[in-house]
Design an enzyme around this catalytic site. Structure first.
Site, short mmCIF file in Angstrom:
data_model
loop_
_atom_site.label_atom_id
_atom_site.label_comp_id
_atom_site.label_asym_id
_atom_site.label_seq_id
_atom_site.Cartn_x
_atom_site.Cartn_y
_atom_site.Cartn_z
N LYS A 11 0.85 -1.20 0.00
CA LYS A 11 0.00 0.00 0.00
C LYS A 11 0.88 1.24 0.00
O LYS A 11 2.05 1.20 0.41
CB LYS A 11 -0.94 0.03 1.20
CG LYS A 11 -0.27 0.10 2.60
CD LYS A 11 0.06 1.51 3.09
CE LYS A 11 0.74 1.47 4.47
NZ LYS A 11 1.63 2.57 4.77
N ASP A 141 -2.47 -1.90 10.00
CA ASP A 141 -2.63 -1.91 8.54
C ASP A 141 -3.20 -3.22 8.00
O ASP A 141 -3.53 -3.31 6.81
CB ASP A 141 -1.27 -1.70 7.85
CG ASP A 141 -0.78 -0.25 7.95
OD1 ASP A 141 -1.62 0.64 8.16
OD2 ASP A 141 0.43 -0.04 7.79
P1 ATP Z 1 4.12 -0.38 7.69
O1 ATP Z 1 3.96 0.38 6.41
O2 ATP Z 1 2.92 -1.25 8.04
O3 ATP Z 1 4.63 0.44 8.85
P2 ATP Z 1 6.64 -1.31 6.79
O4 ATP Z 1 6.49 -1.48 5.31
O5 ATP Z 1 7.25 -0.02 7.24
O6 ATP Z 1 5.24 -1.50 7.45
P3 ATP Z 1 7.56 -4.00 7.12
O7 ATP Z 1 8.06 -4.31 5.76
O8 ATP Z 1 6.26 -4.59 7.52
O9 ATP Z 1 7.52 -2.42 7.38
O10 ATP Z 1 8.72 -4.41 8.13
C1 ATP Z 1 8.88 -3.88 9.42
C2 ATP Z 1 9.77 -4.86 10.22
O11 ATP Z 1 8.98 -6.01 10.52
C3 ATP Z 1 10.97 -5.36 9.45
O12 ATP Z 1 12.12 -4.74 9.92
C4 ATP Z 1 11.02 -6.87 9.67
O13 ATP Z 1 12.11 -7.25 10.47
C5 ATP Z 1 9.75 -7.20 10.44
N1 ATP Z 1 8.89 -8.22 9.79
C6 ATP Z 1 8.21 -9.17 10.44
N2 ATP Z 1 7.49 -9.93 9.58
C7 ATP Z 1 7.72 -9.44 8.36
C8 ATP Z 1 7.25 -9.83 7.06
N3 ATP Z 1 6.43 -10.86 6.87
N4 ATP Z 1 7.66 -9.07 6.01
C9 ATP Z 1 8.50 -8.01 6.21
N5 ATP Z 1 8.98 -7.64 7.40
C10 ATP Z 1 8.60 -8.34 8.48
#
Ligand code: ATP
Length: 314
Positions: A11, A141
């Site tokens: 997203k 989210d």
């Molecule tokens: P959001 O936009 O919801 O804040 P994000 O895109 O910033 O999420 P994610 O890619 O979800 O961040 O990753 C955040 C942290 O979560 C990563 O540093 C990772 O170590 C951990 N993590 C746990 N499960 C997952 C997964 N399935 N995919 C990616 N990261 C994950």
């Protein structure tokens, strides 16, 4: 069926307004969330034992109990122990395409896919709103990642009101692989620096939440007007992230200077910056221009587009 493959889209935030703090440590938000076709693939395979295991092709993603996909499966196992006993546990294989820790809801969309996939594997027949309710306990989210499309999200992001589907808009995403911004840091810093302005209004929370300042972008979405949508992009967290991370600011300024870019903004708490562009050809041209200015391979660039659905069975 003993296995399912699900497509789990990322997203972007077209709008992110911090309305107030909340007693539970989260913030009251008004967001407009948009699904894009950059997606992970999640392969679920039933096991003969009652265990859960996670495999992932991305070195930064944990495969232990801290993985959000693991936590989604563990939640289902706790809620539906009879189904776990009848159908067995699950092996979750994540094929990552969405940049990690990017503000693109990569973990949340994986969790959403696991909830939807286990519902199918275990013949539970849960409704979308039941799955969204379960998802809200895993992360703010996750309900959106199940719902997908173009949605107004309030509360801490889990209360969803769908908007009409947008006609396709092409998008370029830019993210430095090695750059991570902690979501908790971004909100904490915002609260320290700008909290006074909204804390005064906290007694008036319900009224403020209803009077979201996003009318202009909502109107532009209803009118299917990409130019106006791009002109009304907004993200309060840019106020703390851009000054602290000059590389993010630079990406934003470069995007804004390229022909064909309608508007640019940071997604979520960053560090991904996106640009809305006029056409697919221009999106490819904008990507090339960015690569020419920043040849550093640490910079990841993607051309993607708006889509009208969240997690889907492949
Ligand atoms: P959001 O936009 O919801 O804040 P994000 O895109 O910033 O999420 P994610 O890619 O979800 O961040 O990753 C955040 C942290 O979560 C990563 O540093 C990772 O170590 C951990 N993590 C746990 N499960 C997952 C997964 N399935 N995919 C990616 N990261 C994950």
């Amino acid at each position: 069926m003993r296995s399912y493959t699900l497509i789990a889209p990322a997203k972007i935030n077209l709008y992110l307004e911090i309305i107030s703090d909340r007693p539970d440590g989260y913030h009251e938000l008004a967001m407009i969330l948009q699904s894009v076709d950059l997606a992970d693939e999640i392969y679920l395979q039933s096991l003969d034992t009652e265990s859960i295991c996670v495999k992932c092709n991305h070195p930064q993603v944990p495969t232990d109990q801290s993985n959000l996909a693991y936590r989604a499966a563990a939640l289902m196992a706790t809620k539906f122990p009879q189904a776990l006993a009848e159908y067995g546990g699950v092996e979750i294989t994540i094929n990552k395409h969405i940049p990690v820790a990017a503000g693109l809801a990569g973990g949340s969309t994986n969790a959403a896919a696991v909830l939807m996939g286990i519902d199918l594997l275990w013949n539970l027949g849960l409704t979308k709103s039941e799955l969204e309710e379960l998802g809200a306990t895993l992360g703010s989210d996750v309900p959106f990642c199940i719902a997908g499309g173009t949605v107004i999200a309030t509360g801490r992001g889990e209360k969803l009101s769908p908007l009409p589907n947008l006609d396709t808009i092409y998008i370029v995403l830019a993210k430095y692989r090695s750059l991570e911004v902690s979501t908790a840091w971004a909100y904490k810093t915002y609260r320290q620096e700008f909290g006074n302005s909204y804390l005064r209004d906290s007694e008036n929370l319900a009224a403020r939440a209803a009077a979201v300042h996003s009318e202009a972008i909502v109107k532009a979405i209803l009118n299917q007007d990409p130019g106006k949508i791009a002109a009304k992009l907004h993200n309060d967290l840019e106020r703390v992230v851009l000054p602290a991370y000059p590389q993010v600011l630079q990406l934003r300024e470069l995007f804004a200077s390229f022909t064909g870019v309608l508007g640019t903004m940071m997604s979520g708490s960053g560090p991904t910056v996106f640009a809305l562009v006029e056409s697919e050809e221009q999106a490819e041209a904008v990507k090339l221009q960015m690569r020419a200015v920043i040849p550093d391979q640490d910079l990841e660039l993607f051309v993607t587009r708006t889509i009208t659905q969240g997690v889907q069975v492949a």
